[in-house]
Each structure stands twice: as structure tokens, then as C-alpha cells.
Design an enzyme around this catalytic site. Structure first.
Site, short mmCIF file in Angstrom:
data_model
loop_
_atom_site.label_atom_id
_atom_site.label_comp_id
_atom_site.label_asym_id
_atom_site.label_seq_id
_atom_site.Cartn_x
_atom_site.Cartn_y
_atom_site.Cartn_z
N LYS A 86 0.81 -1.21 0.00
CA LYS A 86 0.00 0.00 0.00
C LYS A 86 0.85 1.27 0.00
O LYS A 86 0.44 2.31 -0.49
CB LYS A 86 -0.94 -0.01 1.19
CG LYS A 86 -1.99 -1.10 1.08
CD LYS A 86 -3.21 -0.79 1.89
CE LYS A 86 -4.35 -1.72 1.53
NZ LYS A 86 -4.09 -3.11 1.95
N GLU A 108 -10.34 6.10 3.21
CA GLU A 108 -11.10 5.06 3.88
C GLU A 108 -10.14 3.92 4.15
O GLU A 108 -9.13 3.78 3.49
CB GLU A 108 -12.22 4.57 2.96
CG GLU A 108 -11.84 3.43 2.00
CD GLU A 108 -10.79 3.78 0.95
OE1 GLU A 108 -10.59 4.99 0.67
OE2 GLU A 108 -10.13 2.85 0.44
N SER A 376 2.10 -9.62 -0.53
CA SER A 376 1.67 -8.22 -0.52
C SER A 376 1.97 -7.52 0.80
O SER A 376 2.15 -6.31 0.83
CB SER A 376 0.18 -8.13 -0.85
OG SER A 376 -0.57 -8.96 0.02
C1 LIG Z 1 -4.97 -4.11 1.53
C2 LIG Z 1 -4.23 -5.34 1.33
C3 LIG Z 1 -4.55 -6.23 0.28
C4 LIG Z 1 -5.74 -6.06 -0.62
O1 LIG Z 1 -5.69 -4.95 -1.45
P1 LIG Z 1 -5.41 -5.04 -3.02
O2 LIG Z 1 -5.79 -3.70 -3.51
O3 LIG Z 1 -6.25 -6.12 -3.58
O4 LIG Z 1 -3.97 -5.32 -3.18
C5 LIG Z 1 -3.75 -7.33 0.12
N1 LIG Z 1 -2.70 -7.58 0.94
C6 LIG Z 1 -2.38 -6.76 1.95
C7 LIG Z 1 -1.21 -7.09 2.82
C8 LIG Z 1 -3.13 -5.62 2.18
O5 LIG Z 1 -2.79 -4.81 3.20
#
Ligand SMILES: *Cc1c(COP(=O)(O)O)cnc(C)c1O
Length: 408
Positions: A86, A108, A376
């Protein structure tokens, strides 16, 4: 690439008349920035000095041996400052806010990760910051709320509807309509009205750019498959983007929750439960009833329980370029446990969806193939949920003794 924010029949910009000028200003600031050759370089420099980029691509030797099939490589977005991909999006939007001369940001947040990332960006850039968060999520993610407040953000609990992410989005839009001259709305994922899906993908594309170069350097070949979890779709689009014209298979993994058959899930593209509609300013697949009422979603991962999904991913589903699957809560927790045990890595519950699906498939690939899993984010934040899932008795006692300490 697309006309006024459409990706075949998905996307668009369905906004109230009062916001039209604000969106035009944002779109032209974004287009100017993209044309300015110094902008991307400035972004890359910022991410290198502040968020540890480029993030490594880690060979997972023990997991690869465990499954005995293709070789597993992990893109380490967990190593970003604030613990997830993010940061890529919010820091990029921070640079745009600076270019537009605005002083206040709102956002948000569901899991709280985007809120923390936005509050971090606001502190670094010196912006005022208000974060809207469903009351349920405020309770589920107290540690994130704590840090947002320490960084100077005002956290507003949203009490409407199911008190989760989609209700916070509505509330943030209400704020924006009132304060659009001074304020930028930092949308957290590749959803919402144009230009947000394109803009968020643009900043997140740094993930795939790096990963493609890294896998070629480390293995001399393109990956057979790339796995990413899909909430709104930003980390998936980020890692997929550089590979769209390659033969690599792209797999988006949604929240299967308690199982697709139970209805308690958030699989908008991987199940037959999603249908096309217009809501929250754009057209995509939503989990909705026949009358267009949004359904309640469920996932063990707070970041994957959104009712909509990126219009760009909806388009890539229809063209067949991306395959969508769902992993259940149980599979996800098991994948997290195995990854921690075998590699010493703790993927976020969101990311663990990508791991779970990859684990189902990797054993049947030849050892000469490679796959990339996009980690992620990091799972430290999920300790409460994960410890509960394992019914860890010592953890329960720790929580009880903490609570006793506060009662005294
Ligand atoms: C917010 C988040 C996601 C989901 O968001 P995407 O926009 O689909 O990437 C996935 N993994 C983590 C660690 C997150 O914080």
C-alpha cells in the site's frame, strides 16, 4: 489505453456533478505527472529512501523442496515501510497532492493498513489527515488505529451499514464533496471512478517492473505463473502489469471465506455470485442481491472483504488473461503456518491467499518451471486472528493476564 476510464465495459466515472471539476483536475495532474520524465524518477527515489525499494525477490528453497514441483520465488512487498504494498500507492499519490498544491488528505480503510499508510504519508509530507474506518474494523484493528493517531491522523469510526470498508468509502466521499478545494481523497486500491484504477495501477506497477527484472536476473527465464491475492486488486495489478504481454499465467486469488457454497466469502470474480453493476462511482462485478443491494462479505483477512473489484481485473477476467480462484479461510491459515515453518516468513492473511492457491498447484509443475507469489504484506498485524485460529492456549493466557492488568 482506454477511453475515459473504460476497460471494455468496466470502469467509468459515475460521480456527482459537484465533483466533476475535482476529478478533471486530478486527471490532468496525473496525466501531466506521467508525461514529466522527472516524476517517475522522483517517485522511485522516494520509495528507495523511505520504503526500502527495490524489495527483494526471495527464492523459497524449502517450500520448493517440500512440494517437489516448480521453484517458488516470493516478491517481498512485506518489506515496504508500514508492512505492505500500500505504501507504493499512497506515496505516489502524496507526490501528486503536492503537485496539485492541496494540504489535506482523507482516506477510507478496512484492515487499517491503507489508513496507516496514508497517515504515514501525511506525516511525511506535512498534510492534514482524516481516516474513515468502519466501526467493526476499528475494533478488529485497534493497533493500526493507535498508530494512525500517533502520526497525527484523525480516525473517524463509521457507524452506517455493515460498518466495514464499503461504508467508509461512502463516508469519505461525503467529506470530499464538502472539502474538495483543499482535500485529496487517497483511494486505497485500483477501484472507484476514473482516474483512480489507472492511477493506483500506475504506482503499483513498480512491483512487477522490479519482479520481472529480478526473475530474469536470477533464473534467466520468465515465470510460468504469478499468484497474487485480490481485494480491490492493486497488488495483483501491480505485479501482473509488467507480464501482461508475456506467456506467464496470471492468477488472482480471492477470499473463499467459509467456502463458496456457504455464501460467506468475497469471491466476486472466482464465484458465480458476482454480477455487473454500477456502485461507488464505477462499473464492475459486485457481490449484490438482485435489487442491487450489496451483500455482506466474509474473509479471515480484513483486507479482502470488499464487495467490488478493480474494473481492470474484471476486464482481464473477461478477456481470459487472468484466471481467478478462491482460497478458504482454513487453507489460508494453513498456508501461513507452512510458510512461517519452512521459510521463516510471515505473510499477511491477505497475501496467504496467494500462497494457498500456489501451494495447491505448484507440485504438479516441472522443476524447471518457476512461479512468483506476491507477498503483498507482512502478517505481524494478524497475530490476534492467527493465534485464535490455532486456539493457542498460551496466547489466550497472555491476553487474559494483560486484560487483568488493565482491570486492576
Ligand atoms: C490491503 C491489502 C490487500 C488487498 O488490497 P489489493 O488492492 O487487492 O492489493 C492485500 N494484501 C495486503 C497485505 C493488504 O494490506
Amino acid at each position: 489505453m482506454q477511453d475515459r476510464g473504460y476497460y471494455s465495459r468496466f470502469g467509468g466515472c459515475f460521480i456527482p456533478e459537484v465533483l466533476v471539476r475535482t476529478f478533471e483536475q486530478l486527471t490532468s495532474a496525473f496525466e501531466d505527472a506521467k508525461r514529466d520524465p522527472t516524476f517517475w524518477a522522483e517517485y522511485v527515489r522516494l520509495m528507495a529512501s523511505y520504503s526500502g525499494r527495490p524489495t527483494p525477490l526471495t527464492f523459497a528453497g524449502n517450500l520448493s523442496a517440500h512440494f517437489g514441483g516448480g521453484k517458488i520465488y516470493i516478491k517481498r512487498e512485506d518489506l515496504n515501510h508500514t508492512g505492505a504494498h500500500k505504501a507504493n500507492n499512497v506515496m505516489g499519490q502524496g507526490l501528486l497532492v503536492q503537485r496539485m498544491g492541496k494540504r489535506r488528505v482523507i482516506a477510507e480503510t478496512g484492515a487499517g493498513q491503507h489508513g496507516v499508510a496514508t497517515a504515514t504519508m501525511a506525516a511525511k509530507f506535512g498534510f492534514e489527515c482524516t481516516i474513515y474506518m468502519g466501526e467493526v474494523d476499528v475494533q478488529r484493528q485497534r493497533p493500526n488505529v493507535f498508530w494512525m493517531q500517533r502520526m497525527g491522523a484523525k480516525v473517524v469510526p463509521v457507524r452506517d451499514g455493515a460498518r466495514t470498508l464499503k461504508d467508509s468509502i461512502n463516508e469519505a466521499f461525503r467529506d470530499w464533496v464538502t472539502n474538495m478545494d483543499t482535500t485529496h481523497y487517497v483511494l486505497g486500491t485500483a477501484c472507484g471512478p476514473h482516474p483512480f484504477p489507472e492511477m493506483v495501477r500506475y504506482f503499483q506497477s513498480i512491483v512487477g517492473q522490479e519482479a520481472r527484472q529480478q526473475i530474469l536476473e536470477q533464473t534467466g527465464q520468465l515465470p510460468r505463473r504469478i499468484y497474487a491475492c485480490v481485494g480491490g486488486g492493486s497488488n495483483a495489478l501491480g505485479v501482473f502489469n509488467a507480464f501482461l504481454d508475456d506467456p506467464s499465467e496470471l492468477i488472482g486469488v480471492e477470499a473463499g471465506g467459509k467456502g463458496i457454497a456457504t455464501g460467506h466469502h468475497a469471491a466476486r470474480l472466482a464465484s458465480a455470485d458476482g454480477s455487473v453493476g454500477v456502485a461507488q462511482g464505477y462499473k464492475t462485478f459486485f457481490l449484490q442481491n438482485e435489487d442491487g443491494q450489496m451483500r455482506e462479505t466474509h474473509s479471515v483477512a480484513a483486507g479482502l472483504d470488499y464487495v467490488g473489484v478493480s474494473p481492470i481485473l474484471a476486464h482481464l477476467k473477461e478477456t481470459g488473461r487472468v484466471r481467478f480462484e478462491a482460497a478458504t479461510d482454513r487453507e489460508v491459515v494453513d498456508a501461513l503456518a507452512l510458510t512461517a515453518r519452512k521459510e521463516g516468513l510471515i505473510p499477511a492473511l491477505e497475501s496467504s491467499h496467494a500462497f494457498a492457491q500456489a501451494f495447491k498447484e505448484v507440485g504438479s509443475l516441472p522443476q524447471s518451471d518457476t512461479i512468483i507469489i506476491n507477498q503483498s504484506g507482512r502478517g505481524d498485524k494478524d497475530i490476534f486472528t492467527v493465534a485464535d485460529a490455532f486456539a493457542d492456549a498460551e496466547w489466550k493466557e497472555f491476553i487474559r493476564s494483560k486484560a487483568r492488568g488493565y482491570d486492576a
